[in-house]
Motif scaffolding. Structure first.
Motif, mmCIF file in Angstrom:
data_model
loop_
_atom_site.group_PDB
_atom_site.id
_atom_site.type_symbol
_atom_site.label_atom_id
_atom_site.label_comp_id
_atom_site.label_asym_id
_atom_site.label_seq_id
_atom_site.Cartn_x
_atom_site.Cartn_y
_atom_site.Cartn_z
ATOM 1 N N LYS A 29 15.332 24.315 8.129
ATOM 2 C CA LYS A 29 14.160 25.037 8.621
ATOM 3 C C LYS A 29 12.881 24.415 8.059
ATOM 4 N N THR B 185 9.907 22.899 10.344
ATOM 5 C CA THR B 185 8.529 23.378 10.191
ATOM 6 C C THR B 185 7.600 22.238 9.795
ATOM 7 N N ASP C 33 11.190 32.677 5.666
ATOM 8 C CA ASP C 33 12.416 31.926 5.408
ATOM 9 C C ASP C 33 12.725 31.776 3.921
ATOM 10 N N ILE D 144 20.408 25.832 12.071
ATOM 11 C CA ILE D 144 19.342 26.821 12.253
ATOM 12 C C ILE D 144 19.776 27.896 13.239
ATOM 13 N N ASN E 8 20.103 31.876 12.541
ATOM 14 C CA ASN E 8 19.349 32.834 13.352
ATOM 15 C C ASN E 8 20.269 33.909 13.915
#
Length: 260
Positions: free
Chosen positions: A4, A8, A35, A111, A115
């Motif tokens: 993540k 980002t 996060d 990811i 999620n």
């Protein structure tokens, strides 16, 4: 978290390249607050009155330092102060001259898996909140795994929801509260933890509202003038609303049936 972080980081560098400074800051904020603080620290937090192991502690600090590097352009003095308190550093090791994080490969599969797990965790927490079931009270969780989701995240789900056991079943479970995450259905046996009559009344009201909502969406979609003139994305959104309402009605009806 590293996956993540790198995703980002790519977004942040894209924002910087287009001078979208506020968007870059918001991306950093969500990464650190959501996060890192809300998820990662909760996952690695040891049991009550138990120490954290050195390997985990060192990894979390290293990740925190990478977060400080992202925040430094926006909060130079504060982040430098924190940086200097983490470890004894020479002037050459100051945050202001530290190397910017290097972009690495991003695992979208990882990811996506997290999620999905976070949606399951949120589902169990919602049941606890709505039914006033304290976190200290252990629950059980059963899964109809129609989506063929990996069990790799089960240990995280169990820890963050205080679930004693996650069982994979072949048929719906009677006498349980339910929720859906995509095509998977989850069941939480109540074992006298809630007022069944009150829960039935609540579910009946929610079912009535959802059926009314579905009828209004279908009325809109049956209007040829609306379908002909509305943009494609609007039509797609309405069809998604219809599908979501149908799935919710199915879940509510199953919940009512299981409660008798």
């Amino acid at each position: 978290y590293k996956a993540k972080f790198n995703k980002t980081l790519a977004e942040i560098e894209d924002h910087f390249s287009k001078y979208r400074i506020s968007d870059a800051l918001m991306a950093i904020y969500k990464l650190v607050w959501d996060d890192y603080s809300s998820w990662l620290l909760e996952i690695v937090k040891p049991a009550y009155q138990s120490p954290i192991d050195k390997t985990t502690y060192d990894a979390v600090i290293q990740i925190f330092e990478e977060n400080l590097k992202l925040l430094h352009p926006f909060m130079p003095f504060l982040t430098e102060e924190v940086w200097q308190h983490i470890a004894e550093r020479s002037p050459e090791e100051a945050l202001v001259v530290a190397q910017w994080p290097t972009l690495q490969d991003v695992s979208e599969e990882l990811i996506e898996g997290f999620n999905f797990a976070s949606d399951v965790i949120s589902g169990v927490r919602t049941i606890r909140k709505e039914k006033n079931i304290p976190m200290k009270e252990t629950l059980e969780l059963s899964v109809l795994n129609d989506g063929g989701i990996s069990k790799d995240w089960d240990v995280v789900i169990a820890k963050l929801t205080n679930v004693s056991n996650i069982t994979y079943i072949e048929a719906a479970l009677d006498g349980a509260l339910t929720f859906r995450v995509k095509s998977n259905e989850y069941f939480v046996p109540i074992h006298g933890a809630i007022d069944v009559e009150a829960e039935i009344t609540k579910l009946q009201g929610e079912l009535k509202y959802t059926k009314g909502f579905l009828a209004s969406v279908r009325k809109k979609l049956s209007n040829e003038r609306f379908v002909s003139n509305a943009p494609a994305q609007v039509i797609a959104l309405e069809r998604q609303k219809e599908a979501d309402a149908i799935a919710k009605i199915e879940t509510l009806e199953k919940s009512l049936a299981s409660l008798g």
